[in-house]
Design a protein around this motif. Structure first.
Motif, PDB file in Angstrom:
ATOM      1  N   VAL A   1       1.303 -10.733 -10.302  1.00 35.17           N
ATOM      2  CA  VAL A   1       1.388 -11.248  -8.936  1.00 35.17           C
ATOM      3  C   VAL A   1       1.126 -10.141  -7.926  1.00 35.17           C
ATOM      4  O   VAL A   1       0.371 -10.320  -6.965  1.00 35.17           O
TER       5      VAL A   1
ATOM      6  N   VAL B   1      -2.306  -7.520  -3.852  1.00 36.84           N
ATOM      7  CA  VAL B   1      -3.049  -6.371  -3.346  1.00 36.84           C
ATOM      8  C   VAL B   1      -4.526  -6.722  -3.207  1.00 36.84           C
ATOM      9  O   VAL B   1      -5.166  -6.410  -2.204  1.00 36.84           O
ATOM     10  N   ALA B   2      -5.048  -7.394  -4.221  1.00 33.91           N
ATOM     11  CA  ALA B   2      -6.457  -7.784  -4.189  1.00 33.91           C
ATOM     12  C   ALA B   2      -6.729  -8.697  -2.998  1.00 33.91           C
ATOM     13  O   ALA B   2      -7.712  -8.527  -2.279  1.00 33.91           O
TER      14      ALA B   2
ATOM     15  N   ARG C   1       0.821  -1.207   0.000  1.00 31.81           N
ATOM     16  CA  ARG C   1       0.000   0.000   0.000  1.00 31.81           C
ATOM     17  C   ARG C   1       0.851   1.252   0.000  1.00 31.81           C
ATOM     18  O   ARG C   1       0.824   2.052  -0.920  1.00 31.81           O
TER      19      ARG C   1
ATOM     20  N   GLU D   1      -0.484  -7.331  -8.277  1.00 29.99           N
ATOM     21  CA  GLU D   1      -1.888  -6.947  -8.331  1.00 29.99           C
ATOM     22  C   GLU D   1      -2.748  -7.930  -7.549  1.00 29.99           C
ATOM     23  O   GLU D   1      -3.618  -7.555  -6.767  1.00 29.99           O
ATOM     24  N   ALA D   2      -2.484  -9.191  -7.773  1.00 33.56           N
ATOM     25  CA  ALA D   2      -3.252 -10.226  -7.078  1.00 33.56           C
ATOM     26  C   ALA D   2      -3.026 -10.133  -5.577  1.00 33.56           C
ATOM     27  O   ALA D   2      -3.970 -10.254  -4.786  1.00 33.56           O
TER      28      ALA D   2
ATOM     29  N   ALA E   1      -6.899  -7.018   0.342  1.00 34.64           N
ATOM     30  CA  ALA E   1      -8.120  -6.252   0.600  1.00 34.64           C
ATOM     31  C   ALA E   1      -9.181  -7.125   1.262  1.00 34.64           C
ATOM     32  O   ALA E   1     -10.216  -6.629   1.683  1.00 34.64           O
TER      33      ALA E   1
ATOM     34  N   GLY F   1     -12.190  -9.262  -3.131  1.00 34.13           N
ATOM     35  CA  GLY F   1     -11.634  -9.980  -4.269  1.00 34.13           C
ATOM     36  C   GLY F   1     -11.944 -11.459  -4.117  1.00 34.13           C
ATOM     37  O   GLY F   1     -12.932 -11.841  -3.523  1.00 34.13           O
TER      38      GLY F   1
END
Lengths: 195, 195
Positions: free
Chosen positions: A161, A166-167, A109, A163-164, A170, A175
DNA sequence: TCCATTTACCGACTGATAGTCGGTATTTAT
DNA sequence: ATAAATACCGACTATCAGTCGGTAAATGGA
């Protein structure tokens, strides 16, 4: 009666340790330099004696967290033999580590926002970045995937990777779960396999 | 003698316009509310009459930029017939738009950091994020790629594209050129093709 | 048309906090 | 022993997000 070098290192380490905890708990912008100084049991001036800015403190913390994380991932992926399986395993470890708590806060983040993408990438490349290209090269060498330019593909995969991760960080409500992404990533790697 | 609605809208638009320019030029944290107010030729109180916080101003700007960007990409990808080719074309347009200037600053750098991941994802899904899942669904329907869970794969690909855009925006010295990434991405999509 | 009410806008002020600076304590070099 | 260099201190300043009491302009009812 310590030497200057010892004093210096002790204080610095104390600051970084406190900063790591506070940045991880509250995030970069909510953490104050006064809090960090207090947490390290030193005056604010001492913090600024060691670090020019708040960002510089964060950078030191970021590097330390990165080093710890890489060590973990290395241990995990070394257990696999097949190059692509090792990549998949390391990826899953990355998800697990970043999907919750202080590590995710710092790495995913605040990292890019505070350091700026370029600097973030630089540090990231120093610690993690080398992994993907090397793994890809090994996989191509072994004839597991088709020969092609390594660097762009490695970056694409690294981005996927991240991006995933981070998802996942969350939360599973928003996600999908880490397992879902790990599976999707493995399927992506499999697609690259020479048929 | 404008109506209240007209006054309101005019002032609001003026604020968003000034904010868009300033956020794009200097980035979120270096932009001050006083600058924005001055740029919009209104008092600071007016800005706070329309937006509760600096983040809220940014959100309005972000939405506007997103809308413009999506319109551009739609135009580009509609020109292609094959679903995967359309994705590749849209991707290349994304590179071009985000790799430099204000759009990249707002969308790629500050966006996720300022809004927070959850909120960013919401807005992204509203404007842009829907594109990838829809394109993938179409491709699966057409039998071009194997059926599998859409959402995780879409996120992975989106991450890959974003990462590439960032790399390109950092300049050709650091990463490869946009063309290199576009090619790598196309090759990744091709790998997903049912053989 | 006039008045009351609501809405838009103003800008001096406040609180919080990143960063400074002159000073003190401790170690090191001569 | 003394001077120089280094580590550390903490009150102070500058900046900026956000507040608040006040004014101007539009609106709706009489």
């Amino acid at each position: 009666m310590a030497t200057q070098a010892e004093r210096r290192e002790k204080t610095r380490a104390s600051i970084v340790k406190a900063a790591r905890r506070i940045f991880g708990e509250r995030g970069f912008s909510a953490a104050t330099m006064d809090d960090i100084a207090a947490g390290a049991r030193v005056a604010k001036g001492a913090v600024y004696h060691h670090f020019a800015t708040k960002e510089a403190v964060f950078e030191a913390v970021f590097e330390q967290v990165s080093i710890d994380l890489v060590a973990d991932l290395d241990r995990i992926s070394r257990a696999e033999n097949d190059p692509l399986a090792a990549m998949a395993a390391g990826t899953q470890g990355y998800f697990a580590a970043c999907s919750k708590g202080p590590t995710g806060q710092i790495i995913l983040r605040d990292g890019p926002a505070v350091l700026g993408w370029e600097r973030w990438r630089e540090i990231d490349a120093k610690h993690f970045g080398g992994k993907f290209p090397r793994a890809l090269a090994a996989a191509m060498e072994a004839g597991v995937i088709a020969k092609q330019p390594i660097e762009p593909l490695a970056r694409l995969l690294l981005g996927a990777v991240t991006e995933a991760a981070v998802a996942v960080s969350a939360g599973p409500d928003i996600g999908k779960t880490g397992t879902d992404y790990a599976r999707a990533f493995r399927s992506l790697l499999d697609a690259l396999r020479v048929k």
